[in-house]
Motif scaffolding. Structure first.
Motif, PDB file in Angstrom:
ATOM      1  N   PHE A   1       0.825  -1.198   0.000  1.00 23.53           N
ATOM      2  CA  PHE A   1       0.000   0.000   0.000  1.00 23.53           C
ATOM      3  C   PHE A   1       0.867   1.259   0.000  1.00 23.53           C
ATOM      4  O   PHE A   1       0.525   2.254  -0.656  1.00 23.53           O
ATOM      5  CB  PHE A   1      -0.945   0.010   1.200  1.00 23.53           C
ATOM      6  CG  PHE A   1      -2.131  -0.886   1.025  1.00 23.53           C
ATOM      7  CD1 PHE A   1      -2.988  -0.726  -0.043  1.00 23.53           C
ATOM      8  CD2 PHE A   1      -2.389  -1.911   1.927  1.00 23.53           C
ATOM      9  CE1 PHE A   1      -4.089  -1.554  -0.220  1.00 23.53           C
ATOM     10  CE2 PHE A   1      -3.480  -2.748   1.758  1.00 23.53           C
ATOM     11  CZ  PHE A   1      -4.339  -2.573   0.684  1.00 23.53           C
ATOM     12  N   PHE A   2       1.983   1.231   0.724  1.00 25.05           N
ATOM     13  CA  PHE A   2       2.874   2.389   0.725  1.00 25.05           C
ATOM     14  C   PHE A   2       3.454   2.619  -0.673  1.00 25.05           C
ATOM     15  O   PHE A   2       3.635   3.762  -1.102  1.00 25.05           O
ATOM     16  CB  PHE A   2       4.008   2.203   1.739  1.00 25.05           C
ATOM     17  CG  PHE A   2       4.906   3.406   1.844  1.00 25.05           C
ATOM     18  CD1 PHE A   2       4.463   4.568   2.465  1.00 25.05           C
ATOM     19  CD2 PHE A   2       6.186   3.375   1.307  1.00 25.05           C
ATOM     20  CE1 PHE A   2       5.293   5.686   2.557  1.00 25.05           C
ATOM     21  CE2 PHE A   2       7.013   4.487   1.390  1.00 25.05           C
ATOM     22  CZ  PHE A   2       6.568   5.641   2.024  1.00 25.05           C
ATOM     23  N   GLY A   3       3.738   1.529  -1.386  1.00 26.95           N
ATOM     24  CA  GLY A   3       4.191   1.663  -2.767  1.00 26.95           C
ATOM     25  C   GLY A   3       3.145   2.352  -3.630  1.00 26.95           C
ATOM     26  O   GLY A   3       3.476   3.167  -4.495  1.00 26.95           O
ATOM     27  N   LEU A   4       1.857   2.030  -3.385  1.00 25.28           N
ATOM     28  CA  LEU A   4       0.779   2.705  -4.095  1.00 25.28           C
ATOM     29  C   LEU A   4       0.812   4.202  -3.826  1.00 25.28           C
ATOM     30  O   LEU A   4       0.646   5.017  -4.746  1.00 25.28           O
ATOM     31  CB  LEU A   4      -0.573   2.125  -3.667  1.00 25.28           C
ATOM     32  CG  LEU A   4      -1.818   2.892  -4.123  1.00 25.28           C
ATOM     33  CD1 LEU A   4      -1.940   2.876  -5.638  1.00 25.28           C
ATOM     34  CD2 LEU A   4      -3.072   2.318  -3.476  1.00 25.28           C
ATOM     35  N   TYR A   5       1.024   4.579  -2.564  1.00 19.80           N
ATOM     36  CA  TYR A   5       1.071   6.003  -2.221  1.00 19.80           C
ATOM     37  C   TYR A   5       2.222   6.693  -2.946  1.00 19.80           C
ATOM     38  O   TYR A   5       2.067   7.836  -3.423  1.00 19.80           O
ATOM     39  CB  TYR A   5       1.226   6.192  -0.711  1.00 19.80           C
ATOM     40  CG  TYR A   5       0.153   5.525   0.122  1.00 19.80           C
ATOM     41  CD1 TYR A   5      -1.089   5.211  -0.412  1.00 19.80           C
ATOM     42  CD2 TYR A   5       0.398   5.186   1.450  1.00 19.80           C
ATOM     43  CE1 TYR A   5      -2.066   4.596   0.337  1.00 19.80           C
ATOM     44  CE2 TYR A   5      -0.573   4.571   2.224  1.00 19.80           C
ATOM     45  CZ  TYR A   5      -1.805   4.267   1.663  1.00 19.80           C
ATOM     46  OH  TYR A   5      -2.770   3.654   2.425  1.00 19.80           O
ATOM     47  N   LEU A   6       3.367   6.016  -3.046  1.00 23.97           N
ATOM     48  CA  LEU A   6       4.504   6.600  -3.757  1.00 23.97           C
ATOM     49  C   LEU A   6       4.153   6.870  -5.222  1.00 23.97           C
ATOM     50  O   LEU A   6       4.493   7.924  -5.778  1.00 23.97           O
ATOM     51  CB  LEU A   6       5.720   5.677  -3.673  1.00 23.97           C
ATOM     52  CG  LEU A   6       6.398   5.544  -2.302  1.00 23.97           C
ATOM     53  CD1 LEU A   6       7.535   4.526  -2.379  1.00 23.97           C
ATOM     54  CD2 LEU A   6       6.931   6.888  -1.814  1.00 23.97           C
ATOM     55  N   PHE A   7       3.480   5.919  -5.853  1.00 28.32           N
ATOM     56  CA  PHE A   7       3.077   6.095  -7.247  1.00 28.32           C
ATOM     57  C   PHE A   7       2.089   7.253  -7.382  1.00 28.32           C
ATOM     58  O   PHE A   7       2.157   8.027  -8.339  1.00 28.32           O
ATOM     59  CB  PHE A   7       2.467   4.802  -7.786  1.00 28.32           C
ATOM     60  CG  PHE A   7       3.480   3.834  -8.315  1.00 28.32           C
ATOM     61  CD1 PHE A   7       4.035   4.011  -9.572  1.00 28.32           C
ATOM     62  CD2 PHE A   7       3.889   2.755  -7.559  1.00 28.32           C
ATOM     63  CE1 PHE A   7       4.979   3.121 -10.066  1.00 28.32           C
ATOM     64  CE2 PHE A   7       4.835   1.857  -8.038  1.00 28.32           C
ATOM     65  CZ  PHE A   7       5.383   2.044  -9.290  1.00 28.32           C
ATOM     66  N   GLU A   8       1.168   7.381  -6.450  1.00 28.57           N
ATOM     67  CA  GLU A   8       0.197   8.472  -6.506  1.00 28.57           C
ATOM     68  C   GLU A   8       0.883   9.821  -6.387  1.00 28.57           C
ATOM     69  O   GLU A   8       0.556  10.760  -7.126  1.00 28.57           O
ATOM     70  CB  GLU A   8      -0.830   8.314  -5.381  1.00 28.57           C
ATOM     71  CG  GLU A   8      -1.792   7.164  -5.572  1.00 28.57           C
ATOM     72  CD  GLU A   8      -2.707   6.966  -4.379  1.00 28.57           C
ATOM     73  OE1 GLU A   8      -3.597   6.106  -4.479  1.00 28.57           O
ATOM     74  OE2 GLU A   8      -2.531   7.667  -3.363  1.00 28.57           O
ATOM     75  N   TRP A   9       1.832   9.930  -5.467  1.00 22.78           N
ATOM     76  CA  TRP A   9       2.530  11.203  -5.295  1.00 22.78           C
ATOM     77  C   TRP A   9       3.358  11.551  -6.531  1.00 22.78           C
ATOM     78  O   TRP A   9       3.366  12.694  -6.988  1.00 22.78           O
ATOM     79  CB  TRP A   9       3.428  11.122  -4.054  1.00 22.78           C
ATOM     80  CG  TRP A   9       2.668  10.948  -2.780  1.00 22.78           C
ATOM     81  CD1 TRP A   9       1.406  11.394  -2.500  1.00 22.78           C
ATOM     82  CD2 TRP A   9       3.104  10.234  -1.607  1.00 22.78           C
ATOM     83  NE1 TRP A   9       1.022  11.028  -1.233  1.00 22.78           N
ATOM     84  CE2 TRP A   9       2.050  10.312  -0.652  1.00 22.78           C
ATOM     85  CE3 TRP A   9       4.264   9.556  -1.260  1.00 22.78           C
ATOM     86  CZ2 TRP A   9       2.138   9.731   0.611  1.00 22.78           C
ATOM     87  CZ3 TRP A   9       4.355   8.970  -0.002  1.00 22.78           C
ATOM     88  CH2 TRP A   9       3.301   9.069   0.924  1.00 22.78           C
ATOM     89  N   ALA A  10       4.050  10.539  -7.083  1.00 22.74           N
ATOM     90  CA  ALA A  10       4.852  10.785  -8.283  1.00 22.74           C
ATOM     91  C   ALA A  10       3.966  11.148  -9.467  1.00 22.74           C
ATOM     92  O   ALA A  10       4.306  12.036 -10.265  1.00 22.74           O
ATOM     93  CB  ALA A  10       5.690   9.551  -8.616  1.00 22.74           C
ATOM     94  N   SER A  11       2.809  10.495  -9.590  1.00 25.73           N
ATOM     95  CA  SER A  11       1.887  10.798 -10.677  1.00 25.73           C
ATOM     96  C   SER A  11       1.369  12.224 -10.570  1.00 25.73           C
ATOM     97  O   SER A  11       1.278  12.943 -11.574  1.00 25.73           O
ATOM     98  CB  SER A  11       0.716   9.808 -10.655  1.00 25.73           C
ATOM     99  OG  SER A  11      -0.184  10.069 -11.700  1.00 25.73           O
ATOM    100  N   PHE A  12       1.060  12.653  -9.353  1.00 20.66           N
ATOM    101  CA  PHE A  12       0.613  14.024  -9.148  1.00 20.66           C
ATOM    102  C   PHE A  12       1.719  15.006  -9.550  1.00 20.66           C
ATOM    103  O   PHE A  12       1.462  15.992 -10.256  1.00 20.66           O
ATOM    104  CB  PHE A  12       0.221  14.251  -7.691  1.00 20.66           C
ATOM    105  CG  PHE A  12      -0.179  15.666  -7.391  1.00 20.66           C
ATOM    106  CD1 PHE A  12      -1.462  16.110  -7.658  1.00 20.66           C
ATOM    107  CD2 PHE A  12       0.732  16.557  -6.847  1.00 20.66           C
ATOM    108  CE1 PHE A  12      -1.832  17.417  -7.389  1.00 20.66           C
ATOM    109  CE2 PHE A  12       0.374  17.869  -6.573  1.00 20.66           C
ATOM    110  CZ  PHE A  12      -0.916  18.306  -6.841  1.00 20.66           C
ATOM    111  N   GLY A  13       2.955  14.734  -9.112  1.00 16.73           N
ATOM    112  CA  GLY A  13       4.059  15.622  -9.460  1.00 16.73           C
ATOM    113  C   GLY A  13       4.274  15.716 -10.954  1.00 16.73           C
ATOM    114  O   GLY A  13       4.475  16.811 -11.506  1.00 16.73           O
ATOM    115  N   LEU A  14       4.214  14.574 -11.646  1.00 14.83           N
ATOM    116  CA  LEU A  14       4.379  14.574 -13.093  1.00 14.83           C
ATOM    117  C   LEU A  14       3.236  15.319 -13.763  1.00 14.83           C
ATOM    118  O   LEU A  14       3.435  16.060 -14.730  1.00 14.83           O
ATOM    119  CB  LEU A  14       4.454  13.138 -13.610  1.00 14.83           C
ATOM    120  CG  LEU A  14       4.626  12.969 -15.122  1.00 14.83           C
ATOM    121  CD1 LEU A  14       5.879  13.663 -15.608  1.00 14.83           C
ATOM    122  CD2 LEU A  14       4.661  11.490 -15.487  1.00 14.83           C
TER     123      LEU A  14
END
Length: 231
Positions: free
Chosen positions: A137-150
């Motif tokens: 789940f923490f990996g999912l959060y990392l992807f969400e944050w990176a997607s938002f930044g991109l």
């Protein structure tokens, strides 16, 4: 691709037989002219400085599609001091633009991670989740944050890259905003879903129409952009 004052003026040069002006992050004029000609100097005498192309590239022939239109994506990549071509056809980006995109993505992704619990308290709390599921789940959060930044960087810098593909201005703008939304939306969407009760039907319906439906529409817009004809 634009047909404006620089392009019209360049066609007045005695050695220029064809010309196309592509406008993105840089305005590039592609001309078919005799060897050794300097059409930019000729153009500088006729066009205001603010309308001069950043680059005037002399090429042997303008590439064309089967329909006879200028194939913008197949135009060669001009290289000038302090700049470098992108990895694909028809692109042109300032040197360091890739580093800027990566840096901006990391910056805005970090800001998203730092403010998640400010906007949605306890939405990412994994204290009660056992391993290995907590790590997943923490990996999912990392992807969400990176997607938002991109997505933020696409919003700030992405339109010129899409404009170089030669679609109409309204379709290009729609695709740019759709791509931004597809990247940005995951961060607020998942946090709001995690805090919504499964039987809170008004909130569930609002989330479905606010995010799921709009993401489907954004995907359809990108399909239309990819399938669209060049100008």
């Amino acid at each position: 691709m634009v047909e404006d004052e620089p392009g019209q003026r360049l066609l007045g040069h005695p050695a220029v037989t064809e010309c196309v002006v592509v406008e993105g992050e840089q305005m590039i004029a592609y001309v078919v002219a005799g060897d050794g000609e300097q059409p930019r100097e000729f153009l500088a005498e006729l066009v205001p400085l603010r309308r001069l192309p950043d680059v005037v590239a002399v090429i042997p022939v303008l590439p064309r599609t089967a329909e006879g239109a200028v194939d913008v994506a197949a135009l060669p990549l001009p290289v000038v001091e302090g700049q470098r071509p992108t990895g694909g056809k028809g692109g042109f980006a300032p040197a360091g633009s890739g580093s800027l995109m990566i840096g901006g993505t990391l910056l805005f992704g970090f800001l998203a991670s730092a403010t998640t619990n400010v906007f949605w308290p306890f939405s990412t709390d994994l204290s009660g989740v056992p391993l290995p599921w907590a790590a997943l789940f923490f990996g999912l959060y990392l992807f969400e944050w990176a997607s938002f930044g991109l997505g933020v960087m696409v919003l700030l810098r992405g339109r010129p890259a899409l404009a170089r593909l030669g679609r109409s201005a309204p379709l290009t703008t729609s695709a740019w905003l759709a791509l931004t939304w597809l990247l940005v939306a995951w961060w607020p969407q998942d946090n709001l879903y995690r805090l919504a009760a499964k039987t809170d039907w008004p909130r569930q319906a609002a989330l479905v129409y606010g995010f799921n439906i709009t993401l489907m529409i954004a995907t359809a817009v990108l399909v239309a952009f990819v399938a669209g004809r060049r100008r």
